[in-house]
Every structure is written in structure tokens, then in C-alpha cells.
Design a protein around this motif. Structure first.
Motif, PDB file in Angstrom:
ATOM      1  N   ILE A  79       9.977  -1.435   1.042  1.00 32.65           N
ATOM      2  CA  ILE A  79       8.757  -1.788   0.306  1.00 32.65           C
ATOM      3  C   ILE A  79       7.530  -1.562   1.181  1.00 32.65           C
ATOM      4  N   ARG A  80       7.612  -1.935   2.449  1.00 32.05           N
ATOM      5  CA  ARG A  80       6.484  -1.699   3.344  1.00 32.05           C
ATOM      6  C   ARG A  80       6.246  -0.200   3.528  1.00 32.05           C
ATOM      7  N   GLN A  81       7.326   0.571   3.651  1.00 33.23           N
ATOM      8  CA  GLN A  81       7.182   2.019   3.807  1.00 33.23           C
ATOM      9  C   GLN A  81       6.627   2.641   2.534  1.00 33.23           C
ATOM     10  N   VAL A  90      -1.166  -1.228   4.468  1.00 37.42           N
ATOM     11  CA  VAL A  90      -0.238  -2.345   4.615  1.00 37.42           C
ATOM     12  C   VAL A  90      -0.292  -2.902   6.037  1.00 37.42           C
ATOM     13  N   LEU A  91      -0.240  -4.214   6.132  1.00 38.85           N
ATOM     14  CA  LEU A  91      -0.220  -4.920   7.409  1.00 38.85           C
ATOM     15  C   LEU A  91       1.078  -5.697   7.521  1.00 38.85           C
ATOM     16  N   ARG A 104       1.278  -7.646   4.138  1.00 38.36           N
ATOM     17  CA  ARG A 104      -0.053  -7.898   3.591  1.00 38.36           C
ATOM     18  C   ARG A 104      -0.725  -6.562   3.259  1.00 38.36           C
ATOM     19  N   ILE A 105      -1.586  -6.588   2.255  1.00 38.54           N
ATOM     20  CA  ILE A 105      -2.374  -5.420   1.888  1.00 38.54           C
ATOM     21  C   ILE A 105      -3.850  -5.749   2.124  1.00 38.54           C
ATOM     22  N   ASP A 106      -4.547  -4.847   2.819  1.00 39.18           N
ATOM     23  CA  ASP A 106      -5.961  -5.053   3.134  1.00 39.18           C
ATOM     24  C   ASP A 106      -6.807  -4.384   2.059  1.00 39.18           C
ATOM     25  N   VAL A 110     -11.180  -8.140  -2.228  1.00 38.55           N
ATOM     26  CA  VAL A 110     -10.670  -9.521  -2.180  1.00 38.55           C
ATOM     27  C   VAL A 110     -10.048  -9.855  -0.824  1.00 38.55           C
ATOM     28  N   GLY A 111     -10.214  -8.963   0.146  1.00 43.04           N
ATOM     29  CA  GLY A 111      -9.697  -9.230   1.484  1.00 43.04           C
ATOM     30  C   GLY A 111      -8.214  -8.938   1.618  1.00 43.04           C
ATOM     31  N   ILE A 112      -7.559  -9.638   2.534  1.00 44.38           N
ATOM     32  CA  ILE A 112      -6.140  -9.415   2.811  1.00 44.38           C
ATOM     33  C   ILE A 112      -5.279 -10.202   1.827  1.00 44.38           C
ATOM     34  N   VAL A 113      -4.364  -9.506   1.155  1.00 41.73           N
ATOM     35  CA  VAL A 113      -3.501 -10.115   0.140  1.00 41.73           C
ATOM     36  C   VAL A 113      -2.061 -10.152   0.664  1.00 41.73           C
TER      37      VAL A 113
END
Length: 239
Positions: A79-81, A90-91, A104-106, A110-113
Motif C-alpha cells: 500500500i505504501r509503495q 507518502v510518509l 501518512r500522506i502529506d 489539510v496537512g498530513i493525513v
């Protein structure tokens, strides 16, 4: 695809697309046999995942858990890849007191999700646990319920295991509540997550593979056969 700045709307459009879910499944299958290679090499009677599970555990529930743990990490990395492949910024996990999450998604608006990933072979809900009352449960989830072909023969000297995943329910929740039964404590506390019928309409929007139906109290989770999305067996890819 190069990583680029993204907004909340674009993030959800991508992650909730059927293409994203199928790409995740393809990434998982590309290396799914690697967990079993040592056993295959040392015990020639082990031909399938079912053989492997029965050789490492006696009870059916433990056999399922042993397999699920291995695929859980595969889905997490995949999922991260997939986020990277779709150009999403992606963080990795962040240590600290934030609610539990796996990536996390930047976003620019709305900032970091943060998102937590839950996978299961069950179609009756997802299992969660926490070690801290303070951190609590996540607010956003990638939920995957999958069915494996436990009797598909392992590939010969290859970690790719095309076709091992038969059917999938894939949902990306953003602000849609998962109902967790069981109280979080300061020690390890297992909880069971289900989708309440009160959020059925909102949950339906999160599903990219499979479906859901309202029942008495909880939504019934339905998987989708993914064979129709597969291309020819030689390339083993998913559309």
C-alpha cells in the motif's frame, strides 16, 4: 510516477480508485511466495499454503493467524509503495502520541493525513489492538478483507505467486467511523472492528473492490472475485 504535491480530493480519488486497489494486490502477489521458500526447500511435501500452515500449527485458528501475519506486512508495504507509484507524497510512521497509523500522506490543503492498515482473511470484521489509552484508534483506514487460494501450488523457485489472492474487499475510510468492540488499556488489548449500519452510506463511498450490505446492526462485508481483472497468466499482471 514522480511524487507531487497533492490535495485532499486528489488523494482520496486516487486511493479509492479500482486501479489503486488492483495495483496493491499485484504488488502483494509479486513476492507472496517468499515467506514459504525455506519451508518448501526443507520439506518437499509442502506444496501449498494449506500444507505450510498445517505443518507449522495444529489448530485451524492458529494456522489462519500464521498465514495472516505474513500477508499483513505484505499489504502494508504494498500500500505504501502503491501510494508512491501513484505519485502521492507518502510518509512513514511517526513515533509519538499520535493515534495509531501505518503511513501518512502529506497534502497541501489539510496537512498530513495518517492512515492505519487493517487486513484480514475473515469477512466478519477486522482485529485491532493498542498498547496505550492515550494514542487511541486511528481516524482513517485502509481496510482489506481477502480470500486466498490455499491449494494453489507454490511456484518453482520463484517468489511471485500470481493468482494466490482470489477475492478482495478493499476500502479506504476517511472520516468514516469503524466501531471497535473492546476497551483499550495500557497493556495489549485486542479489539474487533466492524462497520455499523448507521454509517453504511458513507462506508459505501469508501469501497473500491467488493461491496457491503446493511444487516441488523453491522454491515455485511462482501468480497469481489478479481479473476475478471487479470490479464493473461503469462504476465501475471492485473489491469
Amino acid at each position: 510516477m514522480p511524487t507531487r504535491k497533492t490535495c485532499e480530493w486528489t488523494m482520496m480519488q486516487m486511493m479509492r480508485s479500482k486501479e489503486f486497489a488492483l495495483h496493491v494486490i499485484d504488488l502483494v502477489e509479486q513476492t507472496a511466495a517468499c515467506h514459504f521458500m525455506s519451508a518448501i526447500q526443507n520439506d518437499k511435501s509442502i506444496k501449498t499454503i494449506r500444507d505450510w500452515a498445517e505443518s507449522v500449527e495444529e489448530q485451524k485458528r492458529q494456522q489462519t493467524s500464521a498465514v495472516s501475519v505474513r500477508f499483513a506486512y505484505d499489504f502494508e508495504f504494498a500500500i505504501r509503495q502503491a501510494c508512491k507509484d501513484f505519485g502521492l507524497p507518502v510518509l512513514n510512521k511517526e513515533e509519538g502520541d499520535a493515534p495509531g497509523h501505518d503511513f501518512r500522506i502529506d497534502t497541501v490543503d489539510v496537512g498530513i493525513v495518517p492512515f492505519e492498515i487493517k487486513t484480514t482473511q475473515s469477512n466478519r470484521g477486522w482485529t485491532g489492538s493498542t498498547h496505550s489509552k492515550g494514542k487511541g484508534k486511528a481516524e482513517n483506514y485502509v481496510l482489506v478483507s481477502y480470500e486466498l487460494d490455499l491449494d494453489l501450488p507454490f511456484p518453482d523457485n520463484d517468489v511471485s505467486f500470481s493468482g494466490v489472492i482470489k477475492s478482495v474487499h478493499f476500502a479506504v475510510l476517511y472520516g468514516c467511523e469503524v466501531d471497535w468492540a473492546g476497551e483499550a488499556t495500557d497493556s495489549n488489548s485486542s479489539t474487533a472492528g466492524k462497520i455499523h449500519i448507521d454509517v453504511f452510506d458513507e462506508y459505501k463511498k469508501s469501497i473500491s473492490l467488493g461491496d457491503a450490505q446493511p444487516a441488523k446492526k453491522w454491515c455485511k462485508i462482501l468480497r469481489e472475485n478479481i479473476d475478471t481483472y487479470r490479464q493473461d497468466e503469462e504476465c501475471g499482471m492485473i489491469c
